[in-house]
Design a protein around this motif. Structure first.
Motif, PDB file in Angstrom:
ATOM      1  N   MET A  43      41.662  35.119  39.500  1.00 47.01           N
ATOM      2  CA  MET A  43      40.302  35.524  39.160  1.00 47.01           C
ATOM      3  C   MET A  43      39.475  35.835  40.390  1.00 47.01           C
ATOM      4  SD  MET A  43      39.138  33.305  35.867  1.00 47.01           S
ATOM      5  CE  MET A  43      40.212  33.104  34.456  1.00 47.01           C
ATOM      6  N   PHE A  44      39.969  35.501  41.567  1.00 41.21           N
ATOM      7  CA  PHE A  44      39.254  35.899  42.786  1.00 41.21           C
ATOM      8  C   PHE A  44      40.261  36.415  43.810  1.00 41.21           C
ATOM      9  CE2 PHE A  44      40.140  31.374  43.206  1.00 41.21           C
ATOM     10  CZ  PHE A  44      40.607  31.235  44.500  1.00 41.21           C
ATOM     11  N   GLU A  45      39.763  37.311  44.642  1.00 41.01           N
ATOM     12  CA  GLU A  45      40.584  37.951  45.671  1.00 41.01           C
ATOM     13  C   GLU A  45      39.758  38.058  46.953  1.00 41.01           C
ATOM     14  OE1 GLU A  45      43.734  39.309  45.335  1.00 41.01           O
ATOM     15  OE2 GLU A  45      44.027  39.712  43.183  1.00 41.01           O
ATOM     16  N   GLN A  46      40.414  38.465  48.030  1.00 38.77           N
ATOM     17  CA  GLN A  46      39.682  38.748  49.258  1.00 38.77           C
ATOM     18  C   GLN A  46      38.666  39.864  48.988  1.00 38.77           C
ATOM     19  OE1 GLN A  46      43.742  38.960  51.368  1.00 38.77           O
ATOM     20  NE2 GLN A  46      42.260  38.830  53.040  1.00 38.77           N
ATOM     21  N   THR A  47      37.467  39.678  49.471  1.00 42.73           N
ATOM     22  CA  THR A  47      36.388  40.642  49.233  1.00 42.73           C
ATOM     23  C   THR A  47      36.771  42.036  49.699  1.00 42.73           C
ATOM     24  OG1 THR A  47      34.757  38.870  49.465  1.00 42.73           O
ATOM     25  CG2 THR A  47      33.946  41.129  49.679  1.00 42.73           C
ATOM     26  N   GLU A  48      37.469  42.135  50.807  1.00 38.84           N
ATOM     27  CA  GLU A  48      37.815  43.436  51.374  1.00 38.84           C
ATOM     28  C   GLU A  48      38.686  44.265  50.428  1.00 38.84           C
ATOM     29  OE1 GLU A  48      39.695  45.398  55.471  1.00 38.84           O
ATOM     30  OE2 GLU A  48      39.719  43.222  55.177  1.00 38.84           O
ATOM     31  N   LEU A  49      39.458  43.595  49.588  1.00 37.36           N
ATOM     32  CA  LEU A  49      40.292  44.338  48.633  1.00 37.36           C
ATOM     33  C   LEU A  49      39.429  45.228  47.748  1.00 37.36           C
ATOM     34  CD1 LEU A  49      43.060  44.867  47.223  1.00 37.36           C
ATOM     35  CD2 LEU A  49      42.496  42.934  45.716  1.00 37.36           C
ATOM     36  N   PHE A  50      38.327  44.683  47.245  1.00 37.38           N
ATOM     37  CA  PHE A  50      37.450  45.455  46.364  1.00 37.38           C
ATOM     38  C   PHE A  50      36.604  46.452  47.157  1.00 37.38           C
ATOM     39  CE2 PHE A  50      38.031  41.307  44.199  1.00 37.38           C
ATOM     40  CZ  PHE A  50      38.826  41.763  43.158  1.00 37.38           C
ATOM     41  N   GLN A  51      36.202  46.078  48.359  1.00 37.22           N
ATOM     42  CA  GLN A  51      35.440  47.016  49.183  1.00 37.22           C
ATOM     43  C   GLN A  51      36.274  48.255  49.495  1.00 37.22           C
ATOM     44  OE1 GLN A  51      34.590  44.337  52.430  1.00 37.22           O
ATOM     45  NE2 GLN A  51      32.500  43.925  51.710  1.00 37.22           N
ATOM     46  N   ARG A  52      37.546  48.030  49.772  1.00 37.98           N
ATOM     47  CA  ARG A  52      38.404  49.133  50.184  1.00 37.98           C
ATOM     48  C   ARG A  52      38.832  50.000  49.002  1.00 37.98           C
ATOM     49  NH1 ARG A  52      43.113  48.189  54.563  1.00 37.98           N
ATOM     50  NH2 ARG A  52      41.228  47.533  55.652  1.00 37.98           N
ATOM     51  N   THR A  53      39.058  49.406  47.844  1.00 33.87           N
ATOM     52  CA  THR A  53      39.573  50.176  46.709  1.00 33.87           C
ATOM     53  C   THR A  53      38.464  50.703  45.805  1.00 33.87           C
ATOM     54  OG1 THR A  53      39.889  48.125  45.451  1.00 33.87           O
ATOM     55  CG2 THR A  53      41.773  48.953  46.700  1.00 33.87           C
ATOM     56  N   VAL A  54      37.561  49.831  45.386  1.00 33.68           N
ATOM     57  CA  VAL A  54      36.479  50.242  44.485  1.00 33.68           C
ATOM     58  C   VAL A  54      35.506  51.172  45.193  1.00 33.68           C
ATOM     59  CG1 VAL A  54      34.542  49.420  43.076  1.00 33.68           C
ATOM     60  CG2 VAL A  54      36.704  48.151  43.094  1.00 33.68           C
ATOM     61  N   GLY A  55      35.248  50.900  46.488  1.00 30.30           N
ATOM     62  CA  GLY A  55      34.376  51.766  47.279  1.00 30.30           C
ATOM     63  C   GLY A  55      33.082  51.081  47.662  1.00 30.30           C
ATOM     64  N   ASP A  56      32.768  51.055  48.962  1.00 29.56           N
ATOM     65  CA  ASP A  56      31.579  50.324  49.412  1.00 29.56           C
ATOM     66  C   ASP A  56      30.269  51.037  49.106  1.00 29.56           C
ATOM     67  OD1 ASP A  56      31.727  52.338  51.255  1.00 29.56           O
ATOM     68  OD2 ASP A  56      32.147  51.048  52.980  1.00 29.56           O
ATOM     69  N   THR A  57      30.323  52.245  48.527  1.00 29.53           N
ATOM     70  CA  THR A  57      29.083  52.924  48.124  1.00 29.53           C
ATOM     71  C   THR A  57      28.825  52.795  46.624  1.00 29.53           C
ATOM     72  OG1 THR A  57      30.221  55.043  47.797  1.00 29.53           O
ATOM     73  CG2 THR A  57      29.294  54.624  49.983  1.00 29.53           C
ATOM     74  N   THR A  58      29.698  52.120  45.912  1.00 33.15           N
ATOM     75  CA  THR A  58      29.521  51.970  44.470  1.00 33.15           C
ATOM     76  C   THR A  58      28.526  50.854  44.156  1.00 33.15           C
ATOM     77  OG1 THR A  58      31.345  50.390  44.318  1.00 33.15           O
ATOM     78  CG2 THR A  58      31.879  52.730  44.012  1.00 33.15           C
ATOM     79  N   ASP A  59      27.923  50.925  42.967  1.00 31.13           N
ATOM     80  CA  ASP A  59      27.019  49.862  42.527  1.00 31.13           C
ATOM     81  C   ASP A  59      27.744  48.532  42.441  1.00 31.13           C
ATOM     82  OD1 ASP A  59      24.814  51.475  42.361  1.00 31.13           O
ATOM     83  OD2 ASP A  59      24.897  51.760  40.187  1.00 31.13           O
ATOM     84  N   ILE A  60      29.021  48.575  42.030  1.00 28.18           N
ATOM     85  CA  ILE A  60      29.778  47.328  41.882  1.00 28.18           C
ATOM     86  C   ILE A  60      29.817  46.566  43.201  1.00 28.18           C
ATOM     87  CG2 ILE A  60      32.090  46.369  41.486  1.00 28.18           C
ATOM     88  CD1 ILE A  60      32.523  48.571  39.415  1.00 28.18           C
ATOM     89  N   VAL A  61      30.198  47.251  44.278  1.00 29.93           N
ATOM     90  CA  VAL A  61      30.319  46.588  45.579  1.00 29.93           C
ATOM     91  C   VAL A  61      28.950  46.293  46.181  1.00 29.93           C
ATOM     92  CG1 VAL A  61      31.117  46.891  47.954  1.00 29.93           C
ATOM     93  CG2 VAL A  61      32.615  47.495  46.048  1.00 29.93           C
TER      94      VAL A  61
END
Length: 423
Positions: A43-61
């Motif tokens: 249920m949790f992962e390294q933050t960078e995984l989502f920053q790199r894949t989802v995108g650091d300009t998205t609302d999610i990140v």
């Protein structure tokens, strides 16, 4: 001090959880038909995984992730979506080496986003999704879309609409990016601060802005489909041909971009067209994400998937006035009249359950009349009554609740009689 469920979350009580179980059973059945296997990730992962894949300009990140620092001073994030974790697992466990490709996976579980609570949207929500990783065949795009529609239809939804677009490859998106910058730059001061910061970083995200979605420049923005190169256009045409071949209708929407940066080529949403559903009509979204594996250190492994909210599926079923199958009735309820009878009843209860018979008994030391009312509430087909005489004689009173008949049955014959009666 009174405690309440955290804002943006919900308790799913037994009266509602039965509906969830029925929907989840449909999901498992459909995935089995399509040969998608379940994967369960943390249920949790390294933050960078989502920053790199989802995108650091998205609302999610930028705005919605639940991020914390663990005791090892590592930045961790509760998963806001499922694809990143699944691709990470695909790379880490070398699934790209499996003899059968693509690897077809599905997941179901809680996700976490700090969003404004509204109907069908929570800060902890349950998401079902599938990922097909390892193939660039447009037919697998059509299969994934078909699977999503199949889940909805088997659940009972009829008022559905599939919306389709192509985001193209890197070359197509680069040409479109330059056109978007030229389009928005002269008037970017009229947009929100988020859009202003995205202009040069990722102008495609401007089209996904909830604040400025009614700005006139949104409607006249350059369409990505006008910038598709020959290869991307051909791929999209093939996806549509496969959908046509299996009779899936769709609408094209050149402004459909989705809210995550990893999407390319096929993008789609499935919407509810039911009048009673509400303003936010999207039930499910997905698309192709070639390049995510490489972004996190894996090999070239093109993928496609989707995610759907179980909460929104249930809301859509409610809007279409879909009725659920009732929870199974109780087979047997045991009524005991004193302490010794209660002990015997408890032993009988255990025997019944070991034989696969749904059974229960009173644990509140209530009078016979109150226990019989419980049997009625549970729609028990049969009631076993045990009193002082029944204990002494090694028998029970067996009452058929459908026709009201009652008979004395020896303990040794009880299981046989109950099975016969339940048939």
């Amino acid at each position: 001090m009174k405690f309440k469920v955290p804002r943006g979350t919900q308790d799913i009580l037994p009266s509602e959880s039965w509906k969830w179980q029925q929907v989840e059973a449909i999901i498992r059945d459909v995935c089995e038909l399509y040969r998608y296997k379940e994967i369960r990730t943390p249920m949790f992962e390294q933050t960078e995984l989502f920053q790199r894949t989802v995108g650091d300009t998205t609302d999610i990140v930028q705005k919605e992730m639940y991020t914390f620092t663990d005791r090892g001073n590592r930045s961790m994030t509760l998963r806001p979506e499922g694809t990143a974790s699944v691709v990470r697992s695909y790379v880490e466990h070398k699934m790209f080496g499996y003899p059968d490709q693509p690897v077809k996976l599905y997941y179901s579980g809680p996700m976490f986003r700090y969003e404004r609570q509204q109907a069908g949207r929570y800060r902890q929500f349950v998401q079902f999704g599938v990922e097909a990783i390892g193939s660039a065949d447009p037919a697998i795009d059509a299969e994934v879309i078909s699977l999503a529609l199949d889940v909805y239809r088997r659940a009972g939804l009829k008022d559905l609409k599939l919306v389709l677009n192509s985001l193209g490859d890197g070359e197509s998106r680069k040409a479109h990016r330059e056109a978007l910058i030229a389009h928005f730059a002269p008037h970017i001061g009229e947009f929100c601060t988020d859009c202003q910061s995205r202009l040069n970083k990722n102008p495609l995200r401007i089209l996904d802005c909830k604040v400025d979605r009614d700005h006139p420049l949104m409607a006249s923005a350059p369409s990505l489909t006008d910038y598709l190169n020959e290869e991307s256009a051909a791929y999209f045409e093939n996806v549509k041909r496969y959908l046509d071949a299996i009779g899936i209708s769709y609408e094209l929407d050149p402004n459909l971009v989705r809210g995550l940066d990893y999407y390319n080529h096929t993008a789609f949403e499935i919407m509810s067209t039911s009048k009673g559903f509400g303003a936010i009509t999207t039930l499910c979204g997905g698309g192709r994400y070639n390049g995510v594996s490489e972004d996190i250190g894996g090999p070239h492994a093109p993928g496609i998937g989707f995610a759907m909210s179980i909460e929104r599926l249930l809301l859509a079923l409610e809007a279409e006035e879909k009725t659920f199958v009732d929870e199974p009735d109780l087979d047997v309820y045991i009524v005991s009249l004193d302490e010794e009878a209660h002990r015997k009843g408890f032993t009988v209860l255990n025997d019944l359950r070991n034989a696969g018979i749904r059974a229960d008994m009173d644990y509140m030391d209530r009078k016979m009349k109150a226990q019989m009312k419980s049997a009625d509430r549970f729609n028990a087909k049969t009631v076993i009554v045990i009193g002082e005489d029944e204990v002494k004689e090694n028998v029970v009173q067996l009452k058929n609740m459908e026709d009201g008949t009652q008979q004395k049955v020896k303990d040794s014959l009880l299981l046989e009689k109950i099975k016969e009666q339940l048939k």
